[in-house]
Scaffold this motif. Structure first.
Motif, PDB file in Angstrom:
ATOM      1  N   ALA A  13       0.856  -1.192   0.000  1.00  0.00           N
ATOM      2  CA  ALA A  13       0.000   0.000   0.000  1.00  0.00           C
ATOM      3  C   ALA A  13       0.886   1.234   0.000  1.00  0.00           C
ATOM      4  N   VAL A  14       0.551   2.210  -0.827  1.00  0.00           N
ATOM      5  CA  VAL A  14       1.362   3.426  -0.936  1.00  0.00           C
ATOM      6  C   VAL A  14       0.533   4.676  -0.638  1.00  0.00           C
ATOM      7  N   ALA A  15      -0.323   4.597   0.348  1.00  0.00           N
ATOM      8  CA  ALA A  15      -1.098   5.757   0.776  1.00  0.00           C
ATOM      9  C   ALA A  15      -0.264   6.490   1.827  1.00  0.00           C
ATOM     10  N   THR A  39       5.890  13.682  -7.381  1.00  0.00           N
ATOM     11  CA  THR A  39       6.550  12.494  -7.921  1.00  0.00           C
ATOM     12  C   THR A  39       6.874  11.540  -6.780  1.00  0.00           C
ATOM     13  N   ALA A  40       7.021  10.275  -7.128  1.00  0.00           N
ATOM     14  CA  ALA A  40       7.415   9.249  -6.158  1.00  0.00           C
ATOM     15  C   ALA A  40       8.395   8.311  -6.848  1.00  0.00           C
ATOM     16  N   LEU A  49       1.701   8.030 -10.623  1.00  0.00           N
ATOM     17  CA  LEU A  49       0.717   8.597  -9.693  1.00  0.00           C
ATOM     18  C   LEU A  49      -0.568   8.932 -10.413  1.00  0.00           C
ATOM     19  N   PRO A  50      -1.708   8.898  -9.789  1.00  0.00           N
ATOM     20  CA  PRO A  50      -1.951   8.419  -8.433  1.00  0.00           C
ATOM     21  C   PRO A  50      -1.902   6.895  -8.386  1.00  0.00           C
ATOM     22  N   LEU A  88       9.849  10.834  -2.000  1.00  0.00           N
ATOM     23  CA  LEU A  88       8.604  11.480  -2.403  1.00  0.00           C
ATOM     24  C   LEU A  88       8.827  12.987  -2.539  1.00  0.00           C
ATOM     25  N   THR A  89       8.483  13.528  -3.693  1.00  0.00           N
ATOM     26  CA  THR A  89       8.519  14.970  -3.889  1.00  0.00           C
ATOM     27  C   THR A  89       7.093  15.473  -3.775  1.00  0.00           C
ATOM     28  N   LEU A  90       6.881  16.380  -2.841  1.00  0.00           N
ATOM     29  CA  LEU A  90       5.540  16.913  -2.591  1.00  0.00           C
ATOM     30  C   LEU A  90       5.204  18.022  -3.578  1.00  0.00           C
ATOM     31  N   ALA A  91       3.925  18.357  -3.641  1.00  0.00           N
ATOM     32  CA  ALA A  91       3.452  19.403  -4.549  1.00  0.00           C
ATOM     33  C   ALA A  91       4.115  20.742  -4.261  1.00  0.00           C
ATOM     34  N   ASP A  92       4.509  20.986  -2.999  1.00  0.00           N
ATOM     35  CA  ASP A  92       5.156  22.259  -2.646  1.00  0.00           C
ATOM     36  C   ASP A  92       6.666  22.234  -2.893  1.00  0.00           C
ATOM     37  N   GLY A  93       7.211  21.118  -3.419  1.00  0.00           N
ATOM     38  CA  GLY A  93       8.621  21.025  -3.756  1.00  0.00           C
ATOM     39  C   GLY A  93       9.484  20.360  -2.708  1.00  0.00           C
TER      40      GLY A  93
END
Length: 125
Positions: free
Chosen positions: A13-15, A28-29, A49-50, A91-96
């Motif tokens: 699971a990757v939640a 990105t992941a 993703l997702p 994991l790269t988040l939406a905020d960088g």
């Protein structure tokens, strides 16, 4: 820790969530799979993703001790029938920002006693 049957595909699971339990907004992941001694079994790959889960292929989840012909050690105590895998995520988040996560799981055969390897049985019972 979850335990799976050796030599079979494993679904993880990757939640991903933060410490408060809120879902992370991923841009990105990237993941890679490591063996019990830290050796890289699968090079870095990007996760599409997702995604709800990641499948690790069966060949990465093979345990060497289950192939009796491949054992060269005279010391049978050095042979392990259980192994671990570590899936490293970057994991790269939406905020960088970048966040690291790890998932560790174990692999074992259906029968832990293997005739001729770690058991004096003559037949599996």
């Amino acid at each position: 820790m979850q335990v799976f049957l050796a030599g079979t595909p494993v679904n993880i699971a990757v939640a991903f969530t933060d410490r408060s339990g809120n879902a992370l907004e991923l841009a990105t992941a990237i993941y890679r799979v490591l063996g019990k001694d830290g050796e890289e079994l699968q090079a870095e790959q990007e996760l599409t993703l997702p995604a709800d889960s990641l499948q690790i292929p069966a060949e990465i989840n093979a345990v060497a001790a289950l192939d009796l012909d491949s054992i060269e050690s005279e010391d049978m105590n050095a042979v392990k029938v259980r192994e671990m895998r570590t899936v490293d995520f970057k994991l790269t988040l939406a905020d960088g920002n970048t966040v690291a996560r790890k998932v560790v799981y174990a692999l074992e055969p259906t029968d832990l006693l293997i005739t001729g390897l770690n058991s004096f049985q003559t037949y599996p019972e």
